[in-house]
Design a protein around this motif. Structure first.
Motif, mmCIF file in Angstrom:
data_model
loop_
_atom_site.group_PDB
_atom_site.id
_atom_site.type_symbol
_atom_site.label_atom_id
_atom_site.label_comp_id
_atom_site.label_asym_id
_atom_site.label_seq_id
_atom_site.Cartn_x
_atom_site.Cartn_y
_atom_site.Cartn_z
ATOM 1 N N GLU A 12 -48.394 -69.214 16.903
ATOM 2 C CA GLU A 12 -48.811 -68.784 18.235
ATOM 3 C C GLU A 12 -47.973 -69.479 19.315
ATOM 4 O O GLU A 12 -47.544 -68.854 20.282
ATOM 5 C CB GLU A 12 -50.295 -69.087 18.439
ATOM 6 C CG GLU A 12 -50.827 -68.627 19.774
ATOM 7 C CD GLU A 12 -52.302 -68.928 19.957
ATOM 8 O OE1 GLU A 12 -52.951 -68.163 20.685
ATOM 9 O OE2 GLU A 12 -52.810 -69.923 19.395
ATOM 10 N N ALA A 15 -44.313 -68.107 19.177
ATOM 11 C CA ALA A 15 -44.204 -66.677 19.487
ATOM 12 C C ALA A 15 -44.173 -66.416 20.985
ATOM 13 O O ALA A 15 -43.741 -65.350 21.416
ATOM 14 C CB ALA A 15 -45.368 -65.911 18.849
ATOM 15 N N ARG A 16 -44.606 -67.369 21.783
ATOM 16 C CA ARG A 16 -44.666 -67.158 23.231
ATOM 17 C C ARG A 16 -43.270 -67.219 23.848
ATOM 18 O O ARG A 16 -42.445 -68.028 23.476
ATOM 19 C CB ARG A 16 -45.563 -68.201 23.876
ATOM 20 C CG ARG A 16 -47.024 -68.066 23.438
ATOM 21 C CD ARG A 16 -47.968 -68.859 24.295
ATOM 22 N NE ARG A 16 -48.214 -68.198 25.548
ATOM 23 C CZ ARG A 16 -48.998 -67.125 25.722
ATOM 24 N NH1 ARG A 16 -49.607 -66.598 24.698
ATOM 25 N NH2 ARG A 16 -49.169 -66.599 26.921
ATOM 26 N N LEU A 82 -46.279 -62.534 22.258
ATOM 27 C CA LEU A 82 -45.549 -62.188 21.036
ATOM 28 C C LEU A 82 -44.179 -61.665 21.439
ATOM 29 O O LEU A 82 -43.968 -60.478 21.645
ATOM 30 C CB LEU A 82 -46.309 -61.142 20.210
ATOM 31 C CG LEU A 82 -45.655 -60.723 18.887
ATOM 32 C CD1 LEU A 82 -45.526 -61.912 17.941
ATOM 33 C CD2 LEU A 82 -46.453 -59.610 18.222
ATOM 34 N N ASP A 83 -43.237 -62.584 21.549
ATOM 35 C CA ASP A 83 -41.880 -62.290 21.994
ATOM 36 C C ASP A 83 -40.964 -62.326 20.770
ATOM 37 O O ASP A 83 -40.711 -63.394 20.207
ATOM 38 C CB ASP A 83 -41.457 -63.328 23.026
ATOM 39 C CG ASP A 83 -40.075 -63.095 23.593
ATOM 40 O OD1 ASP A 83 -39.294 -62.307 23.020
ATOM 41 O OD2 ASP A 83 -39.761 -63.725 24.622
ATOM 42 N N LEU A 87 -38.954 -65.478 18.479
ATOM 43 C CA LEU A 87 -39.139 -65.702 17.049
ATOM 44 C C LEU A 87 -37.893 -65.391 16.225
ATOM 45 O O LEU A 87 -37.567 -66.101 15.275
ATOM 46 C CB LEU A 87 -40.299 -64.848 16.530
ATOM 47 C CG LEU A 87 -41.677 -65.233 17.025
ATOM 48 C CD1 LEU A 87 -42.674 -64.103 16.768
ATOM 49 C CD2 LEU A 87 -42.137 -66.525 16.352
ATOM 50 N N VAL A 121 -47.603 -56.717 25.798
ATOM 51 C CA VAL A 121 -48.177 -57.467 24.681
ATOM 52 C C VAL A 121 -49.394 -58.249 25.159
ATOM 53 O O VAL A 121 -49.350 -58.920 26.192
ATOM 54 C CB VAL A 121 -47.144 -58.444 24.082
ATOM 55 C CG1 VAL A 121 -47.731 -59.207 22.914
ATOM 56 C CG2 VAL A 121 -45.880 -57.700 23.660
ATOM 57 N N VAL A 123 -52.999 -60.549 23.525
ATOM 58 C CA VAL A 123 -53.761 -61.074 22.395
ATOM 59 C C VAL A 123 -55.118 -60.398 22.463
ATOM 60 O O VAL A 123 -55.801 -60.454 23.487
ATOM 61 C CB VAL A 123 -53.903 -62.611 22.464
ATOM 62 C CG1 VAL A 123 -54.765 -63.125 21.319
ATOM 63 C CG2 VAL A 123 -52.538 -63.276 22.446
ATOM 64 N N TYR A 142 -52.551 -59.025 17.909
ATOM 65 C CA TYR A 142 -51.773 -58.697 19.093
ATOM 66 C C TYR A 142 -51.781 -57.180 19.279
ATOM 67 O O TYR A 142 -51.714 -56.433 18.308
ATOM 68 C CB TYR A 142 -50.317 -59.149 18.933
ATOM 69 C CG TYR A 142 -50.144 -60.633 18.776
ATOM 70 C CD1 TYR A 142 -50.074 -61.469 19.887
ATOM 71 C CD2 TYR A 142 -50.032 -61.215 17.519
ATOM 72 C CE1 TYR A 142 -49.904 -62.836 19.750
ATOM 73 C CE2 TYR A 142 -49.857 -62.578 17.370
ATOM 74 C CZ TYR A 142 -49.793 -63.384 18.488
ATOM 75 O OH TYR A 142 -49.620 -64.737 18.350
#
Length: 175
Positions: A12, A15-16, A82-83, A87, A121, A123, A142
Motif C-alpha cells: 500500500e 503503490a502510492r 495505485l500508481d 510500482l 483510482v 481505495v 482498488y
C-alpha cells in the motif's frame, strides 16, 4: 489484493504516487504536427497564419498541462493510491521517447497491459471479517478506470514481485 498485514501495508505504501507518467514532452514537434493537420484539413477555413496561431495555442496549453504533471511527479505527490508507474516504472529511455512512440506503447502493453496510467483510482471500503483479523491479514480493494483493456500484465508482474500477496483483477461496469 490480500495477504499478511505487514506485506499488504508495504505494498500500500509503495503503490502510492502521483498517478501520472512523467513523459518527455517536445513542444516544437507538437506545434508542427498541429500546424500540419490544420493546414492540410480539407475544409480548412483558417489562413496559414491562423493555422500557426492555432498550433501555437495548442502547444501552450499542452506545455501548461505537462508542467503540472511534472510538478506532481517531482513533488513526490502520493494522491493516487495505485500508481503503476510507482510500482513498475517506465524506463527512462522510454520516457525520453515519449508517450506516442511505438516502443513506449509496446512496453506499456507488455508490462502493464494498458497504454496509459490508471484513472480515477480509489481505495474501496474494506470488508470486515473475523477470519481476516485472526490471521493478521489485510485486504485492499482498488477501483479504477483504464482505457481499452485491463492491467492484467501489471497484476501478473505484481504477483511475481509480491509472492506473499494475492492479487485478483475483477472487471466491473462501475464501482
Amino acid at each position: 489484493m490480500a495477504g499478511p498485514e505487514r506485506e499488504a501495508g508495504e505494498f500500500e505504501r509503495r503503490a502510492r504516487g502521483p498517478g501520472v507518467i512523467p513523459w518527455y514532452f517536445d513542444g516544437d514537434v507538437l506545434e508542427e504536427d498541429i500546424f500540419l493537420m490544420a493546414i492540410q484539413a480539407p475544409d480548412r477555413s483558417l489562413t496559414v497564419e491562423g493555422c500557426r496561431i492555432l498550433a501555437h495555442q495548442f502547444r501552450l496549453r499542452a506545455e501548461e498541462q505537462h508542467s503540472q504533471v511534472l510538478a506532481l511527479a517531482e513533488a513526490g505527490d502520493t494522491r493516487c493510491p495505485l500508481d503503476l508507474h510507482a510500482l513498475l516504472p517506465v524506463p527512462e529511455n522510454l520516457l525520453r521517447r515519449g508517450q506516442s512512440d511505438s516502443r513506449s506503447r509496446a512496453w506499456l502493453r507488455e508490462q502493464w497491459g494498458v497504454e496509459n496510467a490508471l484513472r480515477k483510482v480509489v481505495v474501496l471500503p474494506e470488508k470486515k471479517s473475523r477470519s481476516t483479523k485472526s490471521i493478521k491479514s489485510r485486504a485492499l480493494q482498488y477501483g479504477f478506470f483504464s482505457e481499452k483493456s485491463l492491467p492484467e500484465r501489471a497484476v501478473m508482474r505484481l504477483t511475481e514481485l509480491w509472492p506473499a500477496l494475492n492479487f485478483t483483477l475483477v472487471e466491473c461496469e462501475a464501482f
